[in-house]
Write a protein that holds these residues in place. Structure first.
Motif, PDB file in Angstrom:
ATOM      1  N   PRO A 420     -74.635 -72.056  83.378  1.00  0.00           N
ATOM      2  CA  PRO A 420     -73.645 -72.446  84.450  1.00  0.00           C
ATOM      3  C   PRO A 420     -73.433 -71.573  85.731  1.00  0.00           C
ATOM      4  O   PRO A 420     -73.257 -71.985  86.674  1.00  0.00           O
ATOM      5  N   ALA A 421     -74.334 -70.502  85.606  1.00  0.00           N
ATOM      6  CA  ALA A 421     -74.337 -69.622  86.965  1.00  0.00           C
ATOM      7  C   ALA A 421     -75.480 -69.901  87.625  1.00  0.00           C
ATOM      8  O   ALA A 421     -75.875 -69.359  88.738  1.00  0.00           O
ATOM      9  N   ASN A 422     -76.396 -70.861  87.173  1.00  0.00           N
ATOM     10  CA  ASN A 422     -77.950 -70.832  87.918  1.00  0.00           C
ATOM     11  C   ASN A 422     -77.608 -72.236  88.561  1.00  0.00           C
ATOM     12  O   ASN A 422     -77.796 -73.267  88.073  1.00  0.00           O
ATOM     13  N   GLU A 423     -77.159 -72.180  89.866  1.00  0.00           N
ATOM     14  CA  GLU A 423     -77.065 -73.504  90.527  1.00  0.00           C
ATOM     15  C   GLU A 423     -78.390 -74.184  91.078  1.00  0.00           C
ATOM     16  O   GLU A 423     -78.210 -75.551  90.734  1.00  0.00           O
ATOM     17  N   ALA A 424     -79.467 -73.478  91.153  1.00  0.00           N
ATOM     18  CA  ALA A 424     -80.644 -74.176  91.155  1.00  0.00           C
ATOM     19  C   ALA A 424     -80.968 -75.176  89.969  1.00  0.00           C
ATOM     20  O   ALA A 424     -81.476 -76.365  90.232  1.00  0.00           O
ATOM     21  N   GLU A 425     -80.698 -74.603  88.939  1.00  0.00           N
ATOM     22  CA  GLU A 425     -81.058 -75.323  87.584  1.00  0.00           C
ATOM     23  C   GLU A 425     -79.943 -76.402  87.571  1.00  0.00           C
ATOM     24  O   GLU A 425     -80.595 -77.546  87.018  1.00  0.00           O
ATOM     25  N   LYS A 426     -78.860 -76.212  87.758  1.00  0.00           N
ATOM     26  CA  LYS A 426     -77.806 -77.392  87.972  1.00  0.00           C
ATOM     27  C   LYS A 426     -78.294 -78.571  88.722  1.00  0.00           C
ATOM     28  O   LYS A 426     -78.353 -79.779  88.306  1.00  0.00           O
ATOM     29  N   GLU A 427     -78.860 -78.132  89.819  1.00  0.00           N
ATOM     30  CA  GLU A 427     -79.296 -79.199  90.920  1.00  0.00           C
ATOM     31  C   GLU A 427     -80.337 -80.099  90.439  1.00  0.00           C
ATOM     32  O   GLU A 427     -80.641 -81.162  90.491  1.00  0.00           O
ATOM     33  N   GLU A 428     -81.329 -79.272  89.743  1.00  0.00           N
ATOM     34  CA  GLU A 428     -82.420 -79.887  89.200  1.00  0.00           C
ATOM     35  C   GLU A 428     -82.183 -80.617  88.078  1.00  0.00           C
ATOM     36  O   GLU A 428     -82.803 -82.044  87.948  1.00  0.00           O
ATOM     37  N   ILE A 429     -81.394 -80.378  87.211  1.00  0.00           N
ATOM     38  CA  ILE A 429     -80.673 -81.214  86.092  1.00  0.00           C
ATOM     39  C   ILE A 429     -80.293 -82.422  86.723  1.00  0.00           C
ATOM     40  O   ILE A 429     -80.430 -83.708  86.236  1.00  0.00           O
ATOM     41  N   ALA A 430     -79.274 -82.379  87.611  1.00  0.00           N
ATOM     42  CA  ALA A 430     -78.683 -83.532  88.487  1.00  0.00           C
ATOM     43  C   ALA A 430     -79.832 -84.378  88.814  1.00  0.00           C
ATOM     44  O   ALA A 430     -79.534 -85.735  88.496  1.00  0.00           O
ATOM     45  N   ALA A 431     -80.691 -83.922  89.311  1.00  0.00           N
ATOM     46  CA  ALA A 431     -81.757 -84.619  89.921  1.00  0.00           C
ATOM     47  C   ALA A 431     -82.666 -85.599  88.790  1.00  0.00           C
ATOM     48  O   ALA A 431     -83.079 -86.630  88.954  1.00  0.00           O
ATOM     49  N   ILE A 432     -83.034 -84.651  87.811  1.00  0.00           N
ATOM     50  CA  ILE A 432     -83.617 -85.355  86.558  1.00  0.00           C
ATOM     51  C   ILE A 432     -82.828 -86.556  85.899  1.00  0.00           C
ATOM     52  O   ILE A 432     -83.257 -87.407  85.645  1.00  0.00           O
ATOM     53  N   VAL A 433     -81.704 -86.148  85.768  1.00  0.00           N
ATOM     54  CA  VAL A 433     -80.639 -87.197  85.044  1.00  0.00           C
ATOM     55  C   VAL A 433     -80.905 -88.654  86.121  1.00  0.00           C
ATOM     56  O   VAL A 433     -80.741 -89.755  85.615  1.00  0.00           O
ATOM     57  N   TYR A 434     -80.702 -88.328  87.252  1.00  0.00           N
ATOM     58  CA  TYR A 434     -80.599 -89.446  88.366  1.00  0.00           C
ATOM     59  C   TYR A 434     -81.969 -90.039  88.324  1.00  0.00           C
ATOM     60  O   TYR A 434     -81.882 -91.371  87.988  1.00  0.00           O
ATOM     61  N   GLU A 435     -83.149 -89.606  88.467  1.00  0.00           N
ATOM     62  CA  GLU A 435     -84.155 -90.062  88.413  1.00  0.00           C
ATOM     63  C   GLU A 435     -84.504 -90.977  87.236  1.00  0.00           C
ATOM     64  O   GLU A 435     -85.240 -92.062  87.166  1.00  0.00           O
ATOM     65  N   ALA A 436     -84.682 -90.009  86.252  1.00  0.00           N
ATOM     66  CA  ALA A 436     -84.817 -90.677  84.776  1.00  0.00           C
ATOM     67  C   ALA A 436     -83.784 -91.854  84.510  1.00  0.00           C
ATOM     68  O   ALA A 436     -84.381 -92.947  83.929  1.00  0.00           O
ATOM     69  N   GLY A 437     -82.489 -91.691  84.917  1.00  0.00           N
ATOM     70  CA  GLY A 437     -81.710 -92.660  84.346  1.00  0.00           C
ATOM     71  C   GLY A 437     -82.167 -93.772  85.380  1.00  0.00           C
ATOM     72  O   GLY A 437     -81.909 -95.069  84.595  1.00  0.00           O
ATOM     73  N   VAL A 438     -82.416 -93.778  86.565  1.00  0.00           N
ATOM     74  CA  VAL A 438     -82.757 -95.031  87.297  1.00  0.00           C
ATOM     75  C   VAL A 438     -83.895 -95.797  86.644  1.00  0.00           C
ATOM     76  O   VAL A 438     -84.155 -96.895  86.469  1.00  0.00           O
ATOM     77  N   GLU A 439     -85.090 -95.128  86.255  1.00  0.00           N
ATOM     78  CA  GLU A 439     -86.287 -95.588  85.725  1.00  0.00           C
ATOM     79  C   GLU A 439     -86.032 -96.030  84.326  1.00  0.00           C
ATOM     80  O   GLU A 439     -86.437 -97.147  84.038  1.00  0.00           O
ATOM     81  N   MET A 440     -84.913 -95.488  83.627  1.00  0.00           N
ATOM     82  CA  MET A 440     -84.654 -96.057  82.320  1.00  0.00           C
ATOM     83  C   MET A 440     -83.862 -97.425  82.551  1.00  0.00           C
ATOM     84  O   MET A 440     -83.937 -98.182  81.770  1.00  0.00           O
ATOM     85  N   MET A 441     -82.923 -97.430  83.631  1.00  0.00           N
ATOM     86  CA  MET A 441     -82.081 -98.747  83.827  1.00  0.00           C
ATOM     87  C   MET A 441     -83.368 -99.726  84.139  1.00  0.00           C
ATOM     88  O   MET A 441     -83.266-101.019  83.702  1.00  0.00           O
ATOM     89  N   ASN A 442     -84.298 -99.439  84.887  1.00  0.00           N
ATOM     90  CA  ASN A 442     -85.489-100.550  85.110  1.00  0.00           C
ATOM     91  C   ASN A 442     -85.947-100.985  84.110  1.00  0.00           C
ATOM     92  O   ASN A 442     -86.784-102.035  84.148  1.00  0.00           O
ATOM     93  N   ASN A 443     -86.062-100.149  82.961  1.00  0.00           N
ATOM     94  CA  ASN A 443     -86.771-100.623  81.728  1.00  0.00           C
ATOM     95  C   ASN A 443     -85.719-101.009  80.670  1.00  0.00           C
ATOM     96  O   ASN A 443     -85.929-100.669  79.462  1.00  0.00           O
ATOM     97  N   GLY A 444     -84.319-101.235  81.060  1.00  0.00           N
ATOM     98  CA  GLY A 444     -83.529-102.077  80.162  1.00  0.00           C
ATOM     99  C   GLY A 444     -82.647-101.001  79.309  1.00  0.00           C
ATOM    100  O   GLY A 444     -81.487-101.617  78.477  1.00  0.00           O
ATOM    101  N   ALA A 445     -82.450 -99.648  79.872  1.00  0.00           N
ATOM    102  CA  ALA A 445     -81.421 -98.914  79.368  1.00  0.00           C
ATOM    103  C   ALA A 445     -80.027 -99.498  79.654  1.00  0.00           C
ATOM    104  O   ALA A 445     -79.869 -99.878  81.158  1.00  0.00           O
ATOM    105  N   GLN A 446     -78.952 -99.506  79.151  1.00  0.00           N
ATOM    106  CA  GLN A 446     -77.719 -99.935  79.291  1.00  0.00           C
ATOM    107  C   GLN A 446     -76.687 -98.778  79.413  1.00  0.00           C
ATOM    108  O   GLN A 446     -76.098 -98.365  78.497  1.00  0.00           O
ATOM    109  N   PHE A 447     -76.327 -98.533  80.591  1.00  0.00           N
ATOM    110  CA  PHE A 447     -75.279 -97.389  80.640  1.00  0.00           C
ATOM    111  C   PHE A 447     -73.979 -97.833  80.644  1.00  0.00           C
ATOM    112  O   PHE A 447     -73.316 -98.136  81.861  1.00  0.00           O
ATOM    113  N   THR A 448     -73.662 -98.230  79.614  1.00  0.00           N
ATOM    114  CA  THR A 448     -72.297 -98.846  79.569  1.00  0.00           C
ATOM    115  C   THR A 448     -70.948 -97.874  79.533  1.00  0.00           C
ATOM    116  O   THR A 448     -69.701 -98.474  79.613  1.00  0.00           O
TER     117      THR A 448
END
Lengths: 489, 545
Positions: A420-448
């Motif tokens: 939690p003290a590593n701000e850069a890592e947090k930002e990177e994880i947020a970016a991964i979740v966003y990018e992967a989440g969008v791509e997964m939605m494009n491929n049928g994932a349902q974020f209910t």
């Protein structure tokens, strides 16, 4: 008169001290902090109703809170206002073994529920390792997916008592009958023939609108939920899995036959983290564990438990011998003596806070969605590709697949462990979740269950649904005082 | 008065002239009755009219256009699929349009994920057969296999098979709804994609407005697409046998069988149901009205009466059956296990197995609505409620007592039988249903009164009831359940249908019925508003009291 003076007249306990407000300002998620103006700890439905009426009349936001650990940002006061902490409403109001239900208040935790039901030989269906200090009601309403896959009924929610956004009190389902009271038990003399076990109605399926609502549609002051009698015998089986598609085909075959109770698929990172006694053990466990592990619990229930387990074992043996020869299903995972007993206990009991997900580095971010099981490996691949574009190591990502409804669907959950003290890592994880989440939605994932930075994307894509949801919200919370700033409200 | 020429032409432009009609002969085909559910009762006489026109859209786009035209020209409309649900699904006001959904028969199946993606014109018969072919099964509600599956799932959807399968609203997955104002909302996984496999969310679940236990009779929009969850069954489809009308499904008893047990007392009967639920066995477990046995045996109406009138209160008082279906979902060995458990339970309950045919005549494939009104030509389930088995047992007895003491005749004699009851969802819930029959050629005002009287009895005895919403006067039940669920329901109605274009005056139709029916007036002892909260235009279109 100040707000706190007004609130003190309405509830047993209220505070606007900074130290008290600080408790609710942040949670385990990456969401920014937010501060309430006051917090109240009601002890009855009447007190909850009085606070909401006051807030309604004065256009003040209210944020209901029931658990003692919060993970996804939904209880952070985003627009100030009053936090209504329900933790003192922590009574189990009745346990009815004959009709197999339990009725309880929002402050009842998983630990409390487990202990009380265990005493009478019963159990409630649980998600995987629910935190012992979290509210059963919150997790159930949030549609946390349960590990037990065998019951056709799927969800456990029955009747609810709801305080709407204008402070009025309402009961949904068959608990809506005239005369039904909080102490509606045979011993109190207020017993109605209707026991509150049907979730539907009256008139509309009101309970649906508060499910998954994260406190934006109403505040629940009690819930009836299904329970089951405790199993007499449990046996756990493991299969090491290298090919996820093959494992899912196996589950497509066996689960429609109603074989097994708890069934989970964990990757080596998640399994190592769950079973590790110390942080130092995790890398070694990861190195030894197979890529994925399938765990299946067979249970014998009230009558002839051995015979029940026997026919399920014979069925599994048959399927493996005839069709799935590469599935090696054994009572133990090779190289991990004692794992069976350990994981069985983990699957059958709540997890004492803090979460096992904090073991590696102190913090974590979850990403979960509903999908077709046959696409699980595709989502793993999508995530790998997205992660490859970043510096966050792929070896640090946990993955858990929870089959649902005889494996016609599953929940896939990825966990990113971080410091939690590593701000850069947090930002990177947020970016991964966003990018992967969008791509997964494009491929049928349902974020209910929308959380975090994916919320706007989810609701943008569901334009008609979002517009209708806002119209319904306007009916039950016309001034938008219930947890504003959450979901699409 | 007909729909204006301008409006009619606009409607015609949507479907083409082939699929719209105002021919009086065709309109007669959409008249409520003459037989079946609620046929010949006061509600039908007082509240239903012939439609002014009928239109048959082929897809959602056409439905949306039709609904928007209706809103533009203030044409009241009612969605109609197969029309089983008696007068309540027929036109209630003059110059009303029926939107008949039967052309919308889109049908696809996802075998691996066990759901059917269907339109409102698809009926259960074909759906269940396809399900069998894929190793699945579902519930066919009492409406029968000829019912629209979507319509049934919006308002009903249970049967003895609900012991395992459970409540119908949980089988509703991704759904498309044309709201009363013509806007489209797609629910569940359809909300953000074209994949209907999941029913929830995102976030709060808008399926809340689709139904509320027993449905809204189409007053909150038109469902044009629904994915329906099916449950895994045995993999070999049961084989049809016999010659119509005496058809059934042959059962391979190594994997599926019905067994009837006779037990000495009602207490034993109820105990057996509780224990079957606790043991988590069985695919069905039920006690049905005893006269159904006579229906099953009789080849015609006269034979039914010959058989039934040999019964008496005494003969029924000592006759207690528990009918159980066991299913070896996994294997023959599972069947052996369940048989052994059932045998243990029945020994404790002093049950003796009776000879039972190795076939299913009703619940798996057919349901049995056609036979249901064989005896008198008309019937209604005056109550069908899901609550605890505790309520179910008491409930039927109270209905039987009221019926015997005050309402037989005009109602058909059933010798004190408390009707149908059983356990649902492995004993988490119970079910009771009480059916009444009458002769349409006689004065049926007593039937109307009995229906209302039972609603009051439910309130007085703190019983939950299926007959909420539009099924009984909303201002009678509303304050007593929730409380005040009627006010929320009316808010939802007004939000999505401010002009009450969609099936007016539902959900206040039963309130208006008791106002209009003189023979009901002395029963009105609840608070009725001076003016019902509906747009004023509806008063000019509905029949005068």
């Amino acid at each position: 008169m100040s707000m706190i003076n007004e609130l003190e007249k309405l509830v047993a306990k209220a505070s606007d001290k900074a130290a008290d407000l600080e408790v609710y300002a942040k949670d385990m998620s990456m969401m920014p902090a937010g501060y309430a103006d006051a917090v109240v700890w009601p002890e009855s439905t009447e007190e909850v109703s009085a606070v909401v009426k006051y807030a309604y009349e004065n256009n003040i936001p209210v944020v209901p809170v029931s658990s003692q650990t919060h993970m996804y940002g939904s209880t952070i006061p985003k627009q100030g206002g009053i936090v209504i902490d329900m933790k003192n409403m922590n009574k189990i109001l009745e346990i009815d073994l004959k009709h197999k239900f339990v009725r309880f208040q929002p402050g009842v935790t998983w630990n409390q529920m487990y202990e009380e039901l265990d005493k009478v030989g019963a159990r409630i269906m649980m998600p995987f390792t629910p935190l012992g200090n979290r509210s059963v009601l919150s997790d159930t309403l949030d549609r946390c997916v349960i590990t037990n896959t065998v019951y056709d009924y799927g969800e456990v929610t029955q009747s609810l008592e709801i305080v709407w956004g204008d402070g009025s009190v309402f009961r949904s389902g068959s608990g809506s009958v005239h005369g039904f009271a909080a102490d509606n038990t045979p011993t109190h003399g207020l017993y109605t023939p209707s026991r509150g076990v049907d979730p539907s109605g009256p008139g509309l399926d009101f309970y649906r609108i508060v499910q998954g609502a994260q406190g934006t549609m109403g505040i629940i002051t009690w819930m009836s939920a299904k329970l089951e009698l405790k199993s007499q015998i449990d046996k756990i089986y493991f299969a090491p899995i290298e090919d996820l598609d093959y494992a899912n085909e196996f589950l497509y075959k066996i689960m429609p036959r109603r074989i097994g109770q708890e069934i989970v698929l964990l990757n080596k990172v998640d399994l190592a983290t769950v079973i590790a006694d110390t942080v130092e053990d995790i890398p070694e466990l990861c190195a030894k564990l197979p890529e994925w592990t399938l765990a299946i619990v067979l249970s014998g229930v009230k009558r002839r438990p051995e015979e029940k387990i026997a026919y399920e074992e014979h069925y599994l043996t048959d399927v493996i011998n005839t069709t799935f020869k590469d599935i090696s299903l054994k009572p133990a995972l090779p190289g991990f003596p004692g794992l069976g007993r350990k994981l069985l206990n983990i699957l059958k009991t709540p997890w004492n806070a803090p979460s096992w997900k904090t073991k590696p580095y102190g913090a974590y971010e979850d990403m979960f969605f509903i999908a077709r099981p046959e696409k699980a490996s595709e989502y793993v691949e999508i995530l790998s590709k997205v992660v490859a574009k970043h510096t966050y190591p792929h070896t640090m990502i946990g993955a858990y697949i929870q089959p649902i409804e005889h494996n016609r669907a599953c929940q896939i959950e990825f966990t990113f462990f971080y410091d939690p003290a590593n701000e850069a890592e947090k930002e990177e994880i947020a970016a991964i979740v966003y990018e992967a989440g969008v791509e997964m939605m494009n491929n049928g994932a349902q974020f209910t269950r929308p959380y975090g930075n994916l919320v706007p994307v989810i609701y943008d894509r569901a334009g008609g649904y979002t517009a209708t949801l806002k119209r319904v919200k306007g009916i039950f919370d016309e001034k938008n005082i219930l947890n504003p700033g959450t979901l699409c409200f | 008065m007909a729909i204006s020429r301008q409006a009619y032409k606009a409607l015609e432009s949507v479907t083409g002239s082939k699929y719209i009609s105002e021919d009086p002969v065709i309109m007669q085909g959409y008249k409520s009755g003459p037989g079946g559910y609620e046929a010949g009762l006061g509600y039908e006489r007082v509240m239903t009219v012939l439609p002014a026109a009928v239109i048959l859209p082929k897809d959602t786009e056409e439905v949306q256009k039709i609904v928007k035209i209706c809103n533009r020209y203030h044409i009241p409309y009612v969605p109609y699929a197969t029309g089983f649900y008696g007068p309540k699904t027929h036109c209630h006001v003059d110059d009303e349009l029926i939107i008949d959904m039967k052309r919308m028969q889109q049908f696809s199946w996802d075998e691996k994920h066990m759901y059917a993606d269907i339109g409102p014109g698809v009926i259960y018969s074909s759906l269940q057969q396809e399900a069998f072919n894929k190793g699945c099964y579902g519930v066919i509600g009492g409406g029968g296999a000829q019912c629209s599956a979507i319509a049934n799932l919006l308002g009903d959807g249970w049967s003895p098979l609900s012991l395992k399968i459970g409540l119908p609203h949980r089988r509703i997955l991704g759904t498309e709804l044309v709201l009363p104002d013509g806007e489209i909302v797609r629910m569940g996984s359809l909300a953000g994609s074209d994949d209907p496999f999941w029913g929830e969310g995102p976030g709060p679940d808008l399926r809340c407005i689709l139904r509320g236990f027993t449905g809204l009779r189409g007053c909150l929009g038109i469902v044009t697409r629904m994915a329906v969850k099916y449950l895994p069954f045995i993999q070999e489809s049961p084989k049809p046998q016999g010659i119509a009308p005496n058809t059934s499904l042959a059962l391979d008893e190594k994997r599926i069988r019905w067994i009837n047990y006779q037990v000495p007392t009602k207490d034993d009967q109820v105990k057996a149901m509780y224990e079957i639920g606790a043991a988590e066995i069985g695919g069905a477990c039920t006690k049905v009205p005893v006269f159904w046995r006579a229906i099953a045996k009789a080849e015609d109406k006269e034979e039914f009466w010959d058989i039934w009138l040999k019964e008496s209160e005494e003969s029924l008082k000592n006759f207690h059956l528990v009918r159980v279906m066991l299913i070896g979902y996994a294997s023959e060995e599972q069947m052996d296990y369940e048989l052994a458990v059932l045998d243990d339970i029945m020994q404790e309950c002093h049950g003796k197995p009776r000879r039972t045919k190795a076939s299913d005549e009703s619940w798996l494939k057919n349901a049995d609505s056609a036979g249901m009104w064989l005896m008198t030509g008309s019937y209604v389930s005056v109550e069908f409620v899901i609550e605890s088995l505790n309520q179910s047992v008491q409930h039927g007895e109270s209905f039987a007592a009221l019926k015997a003491s005050e309402y037989t005749p005009p109602l058909f004699p059933d010798f004190g039988d408390p009707g149908w009851f059983q356990n649902f969802e492995s004993g988490h819930q119970g079910y009771s249903e009480f059916l009444i029959y009458w002769d349409q050629d006689e004065d049926t005002s007593g039937v109307d009164r009995f229906f209302l009287q039972t609603s009051k009895m439910n309130i007085e005895n703190n019983y939950y009831s299926s007959h909420l919403g539009p099924h009984q006067p909303l201002y009678l039940t509303g304050p007593q359940y929730g409380p005040n669920y009627h006010l929320w329901l009316l808010k939802v109605k007004n939000e999505f249908d401010p002009d009450w274009i969609c099936h007016p005056p539902v959900p206040l139709a039963h309130d208006i019925f008791v106002q209009r029916a003189e023979w009901m007036h002395d029963m009105i002892d609840w608070e009725v508003p001076e003016k019902f909260p509906m747009p004023s235009w509806t008063a000019t279109l509905t029949k005068e009291a």
